[in-house]
Design an enzyme around this catalytic site. Structure first.
Site, short mmCIF file in Angstrom:
data_model
loop_
_atom_site.label_atom_id
_atom_site.label_comp_id
_atom_site.label_asym_id
_atom_site.label_seq_id
_atom_site.Cartn_x
_atom_site.Cartn_y
_atom_site.Cartn_z
N HIS A 122 38.14 69.15 79.64
CA HIS A 122 39.19 68.59 78.78
C HIS A 122 38.65 67.72 77.65
O HIS A 122 39.41 67.32 76.77
CB HIS A 122 40.18 67.76 79.60
CG HIS A 122 40.95 68.54 80.62
ND1 HIS A 122 41.68 69.67 80.30
CD2 HIS A 122 41.10 68.37 81.97
CE1 HIS A 122 42.24 70.15 81.40
NE2 HIS A 122 41.90 69.39 82.42
N HIS A 161 44.18 73.92 85.10
CA HIS A 161 44.58 73.32 83.82
C HIS A 161 43.87 74.03 82.67
O HIS A 161 42.73 74.49 82.83
CB HIS A 161 44.22 71.83 83.80
CG HIS A 161 44.86 71.03 84.90
ND1 HIS A 161 44.21 70.76 86.08
CD2 HIS A 161 46.10 70.50 84.99
CE1 HIS A 161 45.03 70.06 86.87
NE2 HIS A 161 46.18 69.90 86.24
ZN LIG Z 1 42.19 71.04 86.66
#
Ligand SMILES: [Zn+2]
Length: 307
Positions: A122, A161
């Protein structure tokens, strides 16, 4: 040939607040789960600053150092915390990923698993987020391309994610194909199919909440593997998050251990065909401790068995 297992005790010194899902116990559980496996065990070195600068500007490195607390904890955003051990752990995490590339390309191991934290997928160029400080997999991808001069690499991110940071860091990199499957809707809210990279080098595969491993297998069989095969990479990276597991507290996909075994096995088969079995798998998420331990062990067993 061996499977390398790269980690460092410094990655246990990155502490998060009590009750935070990205906790020290995650790595402790993985280490215990693989204790008896036959692995080429390597201590993760610290990444060099030049490696980090391949994807992050100096201002990002300065931001991380400036927020490093001498005691207690600091907070980079609502989810992302730093303890006194975080900076060193982050350099070990990126360094472990780089070391995995060196180890696999040198032929000391056919593939590698990098058990490190903080995770990386991320982290955007100038924004640490979602428990991530540096973009470990993107840094390692650039190292493979620029230092080792591999013509092409692929990143397959099966964390639940969206790998928004990796996508951001490799968006303009025609030598890297980034594939990310993820639950949608879910934080961070990006990862639509329309996001395709500057050179059609990004493939996003949103998966519906409560969908299971059968859908994942169909999507990977029909969309991911043909795309990777035609890209014909010289090394395949896995952003290995195990939070699509049915028991994970942060998401609503219903994958089982067998599904992670399947995906690992298929990727190893693909790597055997296109890139001399070179696979570098780097830990991302996974927040149910027992599921994380079981999935990691099963994943690594397939790496060991891979031809
Ligand atoms: Zn994740």
């Amino acid at each position: 040939m061996a499977t390398a297992f790269i980690t460092h005790s410094d990655c246990l010194k990155h502490e998060t607040p009590s009750g935070h899902p990205e906790q020290v116990a995650r790595l402790e559980h993985i280490l215990r789960a693989v204790e008896d496996l036959d692995l080429l065990r390597i201590e993760a070195p610290l990444a060099e600053k030049e490696n980090i600068l391949a994807v992050h500007p100096q201002s990002h490195i300065d931001l991380i150092h400036a927020n490093s607390p001498e005691t207690g904890m600091s907070q980079l955003d609502g989810d992302t915390h730093m303890s006194p051990g975080t900076v060193t752990a982050a350099y070990r995490a990126a360094g472990g990923a780089i070391c995995a590339v060196d180890t696999v390309i040198s032929g000391k191991a056919k593939n590698a698993f990098v058990a490190v934290r903080p995770p990386g997928h991320h982290a955007k160029a100038q924004i640490p987020m979602g428990f991530c400080i540096f973009g470990n997999v993107a840094i390692a991808a650039k190292h493979a391309l620029d230092f080792h001069k591999l013509p092409k690499v692929a990143v397959i991110d099966f964390d639940v994610h969206h790998g928004n940071g990796t996508q951001d860091l490799l968006w303009n990199e025609p030598r890297a194909l980034t594939v990310t499957s993820h639950q949608m809707p879910l934080w961070p809210g990006t990862g639509y199919a329309e996001e395709q990279g500057e050179f059609d080098n990004v493939l996003n595969l949103p998966l519906a909440p409560n969908s299971d491993g059968a859908l994942m297998r169909k999507v990977y069989t029909e969309r991911v593997f043909p795309k990777v095969r035609s890209f014909n990479p010289d090394l395949i990276f896995l952003s290995a998050g195990f939070d699509a597991h049915v028991d994970d507290p942060l998401a609503e996909l219903n994958w089982e251990v067998d599904d992670f075994v399947w995906i690992t096995s298929e990727v190893c088969n693909l790597a055997r065909d296109c890139c001399s079995s070179r696979v570098v798998s780097i830990l991302e998420g996974g927040y149910n401790l027992d599921a994380l331990a079981a999935c990691s062990r099963a994943h690594i067993e397939i790496l060991i068995e891979a031809k």
